[in-house]
Design an enzyme around this catalytic site. Structure first.
Site, PDB file in Angstrom:
ATOM      1  N   ASP A 135       4.168  -2.868  -5.342  1.00 47.10           N
ATOM      2  CA  ASP A 135       4.086  -1.987  -4.185  1.00 47.10           C
ATOM      3  C   ASP A 135       3.267  -0.735  -4.482  1.00 47.10           C
ATOM      4  O   ASP A 135       3.308  -0.196  -5.592  1.00 47.10           O
ATOM      5  CB  ASP A 135       5.509  -1.589  -3.774  1.00 47.10           C
TER       6      ASP A 135
ATOM      7  N   GLU B 196      -0.442  -4.684  -3.844  1.00 47.74           N
ATOM      8  CA  GLU B 196      -0.607  -4.097  -2.519  1.00 47.74           C
ATOM      9  C   GLU B 196      -1.510  -2.880  -2.730  1.00 47.74           C
ATOM     10  O   GLU B 196      -1.054  -1.781  -3.036  1.00 47.74           O
ATOM     11  CB  GLU B 196       0.733  -3.677  -1.916  1.00 47.74           C
TER      12      GLU B 196
END
Length: 813
Positions: free
Chosen positions: A482, A535
């Site tokens: 993330d 990401e």
């Protein structure tokens, strides 16, 4: 065993004079001075300890009649009187032990040879008496006040495995002395921790049940280099750590204590004395199990799960992910079916995902987090699956069930930041430790959290080992990392003057780059077949390039296997939200992705982030009436599944949920209830997603050459007035599939598209306008034969009917 413990206060900070009490007491006793007497039992005035033996006892005052053995037993009493002088704890040590600032409690407490015998010293607050016991030896220690007990016994050496019998007002314990053990952490472990290279850090730090020197118990270890002292507290000591100080192991910053008779299920925390003398109660950074939030104690855990996924693991690395079918269903476990445990989810989720044809699930962060509204993205327990749905073994059971159903398991992993909770990592030992020492670099500007100090080797080790931990201990098949962009740039969300350039004058966070490269290299080396996914929302060069291949910017690749294509997601959704009459002005938003499609190995994500916080659900983004919204959604999904790259779809979007997702109630499954009037509309979209997945998996042209430009060619990319996009995908052998997307609400008859001339006929294999999906059933049911009419730079062409707001796939018949 001790009475059931009370829980520690939620208050994190305690003053140095604070002390917990046994559960039976209604209020704490005041701290006692060295000369104070115990309220429960008067202090003894005798200057000797009572020593008894169960065999031939020695009468007080008389010398023992003993023969001189050739080799006396180690624990045999020496010749002479049956008791010796006192050996109280020195005042300096006494004060440091009571204040929780002693670095070497084992050097003071326990058994130590002294002139005249062996000195036994114990620190047991609130005890009425402490007796040393071993074989035929019983010796009650003298009460020195403040919970200290001591005596010198006339022994040649401390009896091996001696025990302490501790009497309280309402309970009695019989345990081995925690201060009679050598360190339970090896020199190699300490060396690797010091080097920041312990790839199995979870085996060295935290709470580990084990057998040590013949005793069963738990080894507690924690890294707290700035602490003046550390004590372990828990249910086993009434949440009073006074009698459980840990020892500092050299200059490693690691504190250790092996506690006999403590095992699985015990709650615990570390009581840390900060450099300023105040105390703080902290959860274990490497706890493998936690209490259910909002409670936040760590739990001693040992896994007993027996895996049954050997076949899955054996073939996981057979084909690289970027050359294999990869269709992902993103799931927030706590709300997919609210109220289900991990084991209950294991009965439903694998069957549903397999029926829908997805190859993988991606689980939003399952690592422990205090606030459910963070969806798991503000982690406090990096080594513990959330206790909201069960134990770590329960989570393993779910992963095992998914593997046995042929479903890979990806997990969101959050190494970019951590929350400021004062019982977790923030200023863990009183100073910046896991966060950067520069406040400007420590504070995350967007989320109110703290950023890790990737330049500190121990912190980097904590995170790299954590990545391996999930893959090795829980058989996770991939980590979606993330917020990578926030890690890579020093000026991320910061204005001019709020950040300091790196040593080369640039904006790149060189420490974060080195960390990500080390993490990826380590995971790929230790866990074959695992994929890491970034990401990453910028144009950083080489996200999925090998770490040893230097790019034009002078950096080696970050080493990820895949990267989320955020540009494709934003551009394509922006196009789809426009009214069809306006789409011609945004035509390039659907074609621009092919300019950079092969710069990285991409995933096409329609994730949770796109269907919350006012962004509307996927079907609700589409313009027009309900029929047009569903038709546009189906056409978009057909375009997405045919586009180069892997697919990811968030739960609920597979059946056209109209409402935004909420972690409070999850997907609107009632939309699929046959009693609901519009159920067929939602079921039709779900049936399409199932067919997309099944056709996708059986068509190598759609995934085999995802990262090879030779696997894609435009047929029609400039038909802005018609809102038409047509392209060919090819597998490794060259076999093609033709995908045509039409985003206008009209039927186009005899629409001509150039195709390869070597195929005699083409057959429609997917049409998102079919009646069973909820469409108008405008199809091409018969094989289409190419005509020798040049079109789109090809000598042959097809004439086909384009349904309104639909995608059609064709392949050679």
């Amino acid at each position: 065993m001790t009475p059931r413990p009370r829980k520690p206060s939620d208050e994190a900070d305690e003053q140095p004079t604070g002390r917990g009490v046994p559960a039976a007491r209604k209020s704490p006793e005041p701290a006692r001075t060295a000369k104070s007497a115990k309220a429960a039992k008067p202090t003894k005035t005798a200057k000797t300890a009572k020593t008894t033996r169960t065999a031939k006892t020695t009468k007080p005052g008389k010398p023992a009649k003993t023969a001189a053995p050739t080799e006396p037993a180690e624990a045999a009493p020496v010749a002479g009187p049956g008791s010796g002088p006192l050996s109280p704890v020195p005042e300096a040590d006494r004060a440091r032990l009571l204040s929780g600032t002693h670095h070497d409690p084992h050097g003071v407490l326990g058994a130590h040879p002294v002139p005249g015998g062996v000195a036994f010293r114990a620190l047991r607050p609130y005890a009425r008496s402490v007796t040393v016991a071993a074989a035929d030896l019983r010796a009650e220690l003298h009460d020195d006040g403040d919970g200290f007990f001591s005596a010198v016994l006339p022994l040649r050496a401390a009896p091996e495995g001696y025990r302490l019998r501790i009497a309280y007002d309402d309970a009695e314990l019989d345990i081995q002395d925690a201060y009679g053990f050598l360190p339970a952490l090896g020199e190699l472990d300490l060396h690797l921790i010091g080097e920041g290279r312990h790839e199995e850090l979870w085996q060295a730090l935290g709470a580990r049940p084990m057998v040590h020197q013949g005793a069963t118990g738990t080894r507690f270890t924690v890294w707290a280099p700035n602490a003046r002292g550390v004590r372990v507290v828990g249910g086993f000591n009434f949440w009073d750590g006074t009698g459980f100080p840990m020892r500092s192991l050299g200059g490693s910053g690691v504190w250790e204590l092996f506690v006999p008779s403590v095992g699985e299920g015990e709650l615990y925390k570390f009581e840390i004395t900060r450099p300023d003398g105040t105390r703080t109660l902290r959860a274990d950074p490497l706890a493998r199990r936690t209490e259910t939030p909002p409670a936040n104690s760590s739990v001693v855990h040992e896994s007993h799960h027996e895996w049954h996924d050997a076949e899955w693991l054996a073939r996981r690395a057979d084909v690289p992910v970027h050359r294999a079918p990869f269709s992902v269903y993103e799931v927030h476990l706590a709300s997919w079916r609210p109220g289900l445990t991990y084991r209950q989810l294991a009965e439903q989720l694998p069957a549903y995902v397999a029926d829908m044809g997805f190859t993988h699930v991606e689980l939003m962060p399952v690592a422990e987090h205090p606030f459910g509204g963070s969806w798991g993205y503000q982690v406090t327990g990096f080594y513990a699956p959330t206790a909201r749905m069960g134990t770590p073994d329960d989570f393993k059971y779910l992963v095992d069930a998914l593997h046995r159903a042929g479903i890979g398991v990806l997990m969101d992993w959050v190494p970019a930041h951590f929350p400021r909770d004062d019982w977790a990592l923030a200023e863990f030992d009183g100073r910046t430790l896991y966060e950067h020492e520069d406040p400007a670099r420590a504070a995350h500007p967007d989320w109110g959290t703290l950023e890790f100090d990737y330049g500190r080797k121990e912190v980097r080790n904590f995170l790299v080992a954590n990545a391996s931990y999930w893959c090795e201990e829980f058989h996770i098949d991939g980590l979606r990392v993330d917020a990578v962009a926030s890690m890579l740039y020093l000026d991320y969300s910061r204005e001019h003057g709020e950040w300091t350039p790196n040593e080369h004058g640039g904006r790149e966070n060189l420490d974060a780059v080195a960390f990500l490269q080390e993490m990826n290299a380590t995971v790929y080396r230790r866990a074959p077949g695992v994929v890491t996914i970034a990401e990453e929302s910028t144009a950083w060069d080489g996200v999925t390039r090998a770490t040893h291949h230097e790019g034009p910017g002078g950096f080696g690749g970050l080493g990820f296997g895949l990267k989320w294509n955020m540009g494709w997601m934003h551009d394509s959704l922006d196009y789809m939200t426009k009214e069809p009459v306006h789409r011609k002005y945004h035509h390039n938003e659907m074609t621009f992705s092919m300019v950079y499609a092969y710069s990285e190995n991409y995933v096409l994500p329609i994730s949770h982030d796109e269907v919350v916080h006012g962004k509307r659900s996927l079907v609700s983004k589409m313009p027009g009436d309900w029929w047009q919204q569903r038709a546009s959604l189906r056409a978009y999904l057909g375009f997405m599944w045919a586009h180069p790259g892997k697919q990811l779809l968030f739960m609920g979007q597979e059946f056209a949920q109209g409402a935004e997702w909420s972690e409070g109630h999850g997907p609107d499954w009632w939309l699929l209830d046959p009693a609901y009037g519009a159920e067929a509309d939602h079921r039709g979209v779900r049936d399409l997603v199932r067919d997309l997945n099944m056709l996708y998996r059986g068509e190598p042209a759609l995934w085999q050459r995802d990262t090879d430009p030779e696997g894609f060619s435009w047929v029609e990319g400039d038909a802005a007035e018609d809102n038409v996009f047509a392209f060919l995908r090819r597998d490794a052998s060259g076999a093609p599939l033709l995908a045509v997307s039409h985003f206008s609400p009209v039927v186009r008859h005899a629409y001509r598209l150039g195709v390869p001339e070597e195929f005699a006929a083409w057959q429609e294999v997917l049409n998102t306008d079919e009646a069973r999906y909820g469409g108008g059933d405008v199809t091409n049911p018969d094989p289409l034969k190419p005509e020798p009419v040049p079109s789109h730079g090809r000598p042959a062409s097809l004439r086909l009917t384009l349904p309104p707001l639909a995608t059609v796939w064709l392949r050679p018949a």
